[in-house]
Design a protein around this motif. Sequence first.
Motif, short mmCIF file in Angstrom:
data_model
loop_
_atom_site.label_atom_id
_atom_site.label_comp_id
_atom_site.label_asym_id
_atom_site.label_seq_id
_atom_site.Cartn_x
_atom_site.Cartn_y
_atom_site.Cartn_z
N GLN A 18 0.75 -0.88 0.00
CA GLN A 18 -0.09 0.05 -0.21
C GLN A 18 1.15 1.11 0.10
O GLN A 18 0.67 2.73 -0.15
CB GLN A 18 -0.80 -0.13 1.41
N THR A 28 1.20 10.28 1.18
CA THR A 28 1.83 9.27 1.86
C THR A 28 1.45 8.41 1.99
O THR A 28 0.49 8.52 1.79
CB THR A 28 1.99 10.68 3.24
N LYS A 30 0.15 7.45 4.49
CA LYS A 30 -0.80 7.00 6.29
C LYS A 30 -2.51 8.15 5.65
O LYS A 30 -3.13 7.96 6.01
CB LYS A 30 -0.39 8.75 6.68
N THR A 31 -1.75 9.60 4.50
CA THR A 31 -2.44 9.72 3.56
C THR A 31 -3.26 8.75 3.16
O THR A 31 -4.92 8.08 3.18
CB THR A 31 -2.51 10.71 2.92
N TYR A 33 -3.02 5.18 3.24
CA TYR A 33 -4.36 3.84 4.72
C TYR A 33 -5.53 4.92 5.31
O TYR A 33 -6.39 4.51 5.06
CB TYR A 33 -3.86 4.18 5.90
N LYS A 34 -5.31 6.39 5.81
CA LYS A 34 -6.57 7.23 5.78
C LYS A 34 -7.61 6.60 4.59
O LYS A 34 -8.71 6.65 5.00
CB LYS A 34 -6.59 8.34 6.12
N LYS A 35 -7.85 7.12 3.79
CA LYS A 35 -7.99 6.97 2.56
C LYS A 35 -9.08 5.62 2.44
O LYS A 35 -9.97 5.94 1.81
CB LYS A 35 -7.84 7.87 0.48
N LYS A 37 -9.31 3.90 4.34
CA LYS A 37 -10.41 3.06 5.60
C LYS A 37 -11.87 4.22 5.28
O LYS A 37 -12.91 3.66 5.81
CB LYS A 37 -9.56 3.86 6.62
N LYS A 38 -11.85 5.34 4.47
CA LYS A 38 -12.81 6.11 4.58
C LYS A 38 -13.37 5.46 3.50
O LYS A 38 -14.90 6.04 3.30
CB LYS A 38 -12.51 7.74 4.44
#
Length: 68
Positions: A18, A28, A30-31, A33-35, A37-38
């Motif tokens: 990923q 990034t 981190k971004t 992973y957030k995308k 998750k959302k």
Amino acid sequence: MLAADKLKKVILERGYSQAEIARKLGITPKTFYKKMKKGVFLSNEIEAIIEILELENPFDIFFASQVS
């Protein structure tokens, strides 16, 4: 609705992580992973993911229907 599990599976099947996909998108990890998750990606990000992963049927991943 994004089928995150299917996307994760395809990423692994194609030999990517990923974090690698995130870098190819110019974001990034981190971004990314957030995308994931959302379940929200921009249209240009979706297009890039389809191209990177050579998805034949992206609708199964990016437009999955939610089962209630």
